[in-house]
Design an enzyme around this catalytic site. Structure first.
Site, short mmCIF file in Angstrom:
data_model
loop_
_atom_site.label_atom_id
_atom_site.label_comp_id
_atom_site.label_asym_id
_atom_site.label_seq_id
_atom_site.Cartn_x
_atom_site.Cartn_y
_atom_site.Cartn_z
N ARG A 37 1.19 25.56 -34.53
CA ARG A 37 -0.26 25.55 -34.32
C ARG A 37 -0.99 25.64 -35.68
NH1 ARG A 37 -2.43 23.31 -31.16
NH2 ARG A 37 -4.12 24.70 -30.52
N ASP A 55 1.30 35.88 -33.49
CA ASP A 55 0.96 35.87 -32.07
C ASP A 55 0.32 37.21 -31.70
OD1 ASP A 55 0.84 35.82 -29.32
OD2 ASP A 55 2.76 34.79 -29.09
N TYR A 153 -10.73 40.17 -17.40
CA TYR A 153 -11.41 39.49 -18.51
C TYR A 153 -12.77 40.16 -18.79
CZ TYR A 153 -13.76 35.85 -21.21
OH TYR A 153 -14.45 35.17 -22.19
N LYS A 157 -13.99 41.96 -22.25
CA LYS A 157 -15.17 41.53 -23.04
C LYS A 157 -16.18 42.66 -23.16
CE LYS A 157 -13.40 38.42 -24.46
NZ LYS A 157 -13.33 37.87 -25.84
N VAL A 184 -19.16 27.52 -22.14
CA VAL A 184 -19.09 26.16 -22.68
C VAL A 184 -17.71 25.53 -22.46
CG1 VAL A 184 -20.91 26.46 -24.40
CG2 VAL A 184 -18.57 27.14 -24.96
N1 LIG Z 1 -15.61 29.09 -23.72
C1 LIG Z 1 -16.45 29.90 -23.13
O1 LIG Z 1 -17.17 29.50 -22.21
C2 LIG Z 1 -16.59 31.32 -23.57
C3 LIG Z 1 -17.59 32.10 -22.98
C4 LIG Z 1 -17.76 33.42 -23.37
C5 LIG Z 1 -16.93 33.95 -24.36
N2 LIG Z 1 -15.96 33.17 -24.92
C6 LIG Z 1 -15.11 33.81 -25.94
O2 LIG Z 1 -15.03 32.97 -27.08
C7 LIG Z 1 -13.76 33.13 -27.72
C8 LIG Z 1 -13.15 31.78 -27.98
O3 LIG Z 1 -12.99 31.13 -26.73
P1 LIG Z 1 -12.72 29.56 -26.61
O4 LIG Z 1 -13.54 29.10 -25.48
O5 LIG Z 1 -12.84 28.90 -27.93
O6 LIG Z 1 -11.19 29.59 -26.13
P2 LIG Z 1 -10.01 28.52 -26.39
O7 LIG Z 1 -10.56 27.16 -26.54
O8 LIG Z 1 -9.03 28.79 -25.30
O9 LIG Z 1 -9.42 28.99 -27.79
C9 LIG Z 1 -8.84 30.26 -27.92
C10 LIG Z 1 -8.24 30.42 -29.29
O10 LIG Z 1 -7.52 31.67 -29.31
C11 LIG Z 1 -6.16 31.42 -29.67
N3 LIG Z 1 -5.23 32.35 -29.03
C12 LIG Z 1 -5.11 32.63 -27.72
N4 LIG Z 1 -4.09 33.48 -27.52
C13 LIG Z 1 -3.55 33.74 -28.74
C14 LIG Z 1 -2.47 34.53 -29.19
N5 LIG Z 1 -1.69 35.20 -28.33
N6 LIG Z 1 -2.22 34.59 -30.50
C15 LIG Z 1 -2.98 33.90 -31.39
N7 LIG Z 1 -4.01 33.11 -31.01
C16 LIG Z 1 -4.28 33.03 -29.71
C17 LIG Z 1 -5.90 30.00 -29.17
O11 LIG Z 1 -4.73 29.47 -29.79
P3 LIG Z 1 -4.01 28.14 -29.19
O12 LIG Z 1 -4.89 27.01 -29.59
O13 LIG Z 1 -2.67 28.14 -29.82
O14 LIG Z 1 -3.97 28.34 -27.69
C18 LIG Z 1 -7.21 29.33 -29.60
O15 LIG Z 1 -7.20 29.06 -30.99
C19 LIG Z 1 -12.93 34.03 -26.79
O16 LIG Z 1 -12.90 35.35 -27.30
C20 LIG Z 1 -13.67 33.98 -25.47
O17 LIG Z 1 -13.49 35.15 -24.70
C21 LIG Z 1 -15.77 31.88 -24.56
#
Ligand SMILES: NC(=O)c1ccc[n+]([C@@H]2O[C@H](COP(=O)([O-])OP(=O)(O)OC[C@H]3O[C@@H](n4cnc5c(N)ncnc54)[C@H](OP(=O)(O)O)[C@@H]3O)[C@@H](O)[C@H]2O)c1
Length: 258
Positions: A37, A55, A153, A157, A184
């Site tokens: 990754r 990780d 979750y 948060k 999003v």
């Molecule tokens: N998207 C939304 O609607 C939304 C809304 C509210 C809050 N958030 C918050 O925004 C943040 C980012 O979300 P996102 O939407 O960008 O999520 P995402 O697209 O699923 O990306 C998550 C990121 O975290 C990494 N990750 C997950 N598990 C991991 C682990 N065990 N070790 C190392 N890295 C790990 C993933 O790595 P990989 O690429 O290898 O999987 C990826 O780079 C999160 O904290 C989420 O709770 C998101």
């Protein structure tokens, strides 16, 4: 130019924030769960300075990320972005015997905060779903309750806001804030997510580097660069203390004094 570490920056909002920061001339360190990754992230953002690997599902992995980050030097800002979502259909247990959602979403930002040389600014990704969170401090690992992925979750948060505010109170020299990026369409948010993806990485970047007086505050929670109300438990000194104690017990690492 600021030096910024973003956890979970191989995809989604972490990578988007990294792109915005690199485009503005900042020195960005990415973070990936493994070398494969990390290589993919470097290909997506060749302008990144470094990629740290580890990780966050395991305490060893969290420690590895902190070690690699500290070997690069002190950061101006750290964005705690890595997270897993609300769709886990059952309680997944980590190698340390912990709830997977809790380990990645709560314990990792706690331990990285405690082990990485304190930067000037800390930014924690929370969610609007934190308002439905329960500060269930007697069941952080979901061993007493029937599993509910959305609740786990939301709780995680809420704890991210609790952590941001606890650090703001304990480390007055560091700006520590949390935010809701909106719902999003990332890998986590899913294709039907209704909010504006182009705005979803802006607030964390603003909190990390802007000199705007509205961004250089501490102990606040934002949505699209505007302060927003939080769950009342986030400001409870008792809840903050209990969360820090719980995380210290699980990791053997107490949040240092400033
Ligand atoms: N998207 C939304 O609607 C939304 C809304 C509210 C809050 N958030 C918050 O925004 C943040 C980012 O979300 P996102 O939407 O960008 O999520 P995402 O697209 O699923 O990306 C998550 C990121 O975290 C990494 N990750 C997950 N598990 C991991 C682990 N065990 N070790 C190392 N890295 C790990 C993933 O790595 P990989 O690429 O290898 O999987 C990826 O780079 C999160 O904290 C989420 O709770 C998101």
């Amino acid at each position: 130019m600021a030096k910024i570490l973003i956890t979970g920056s191989t995809d989604g909002l972490g990578l988007m924030a990294a792109e915005l920061l690199a485009d503005a001339g900042h020195a960005v360190t990415l973070h990936a769960r493994n070398q494969r990754r990390a290589d993919a992230a470097s290909e997506r953002l060749p302008a990144a300075d470094h990629v740290v690997v580890g990780d966050l599902a395991s305490i060893d992995g969290m420690r590895q990320v902190a070690r690699e980050a500290n070997s690069i030097g002190r950061f101006d800002a750290v964005i705690h972005n890595a997270g897993v979502g609300y769709r886990e259909p059952r309680r997944i247990q980590t190698p340390d015997g912990l709830s997977h959602v809790f380990a990645i979403n709560v314990l990792a930002p706690y331990l990285l905060t405690a082990l990485i040389t304190p930067p000037n600014r800390l930014v924690y990704l929370s969610s609007g779903m934190h308002r439905a969170g329960q500060p269930a401090l007697d069941d952080l690992q979901w061993t007493k309750r029937r599993w509910d992925g959305a609740q786990a979750y939301s709780d995680s948060k809420l704890f991210d806001v609790v952590l941001a505010f606890a650090v703001a109170r304990r480390w007055p020299g560091v700006l520590s804030n949390a935010l809701d990026p909106g719902w999003v369409p990332t890998k986590m948010g899913g294709p039907g997510a209704p909010d504006d993806l182009s705005l979803a990485a802006v607030t964390q970047v603003w909190l990390a580097v802007s000199d705007d007086p509205a961004a250089t505050v501490t102990g606040n929670y934002f949505y699209h660069e505007q302060p927003r109300d939080v769950h009342p438990a986030a400001r409870s000194v008792e809840v903050q203390g209990a969360l820090l104690d719980g995380c210290a017990q699980l990791t053997g690492v107490v949040l240092p004094n400033p």
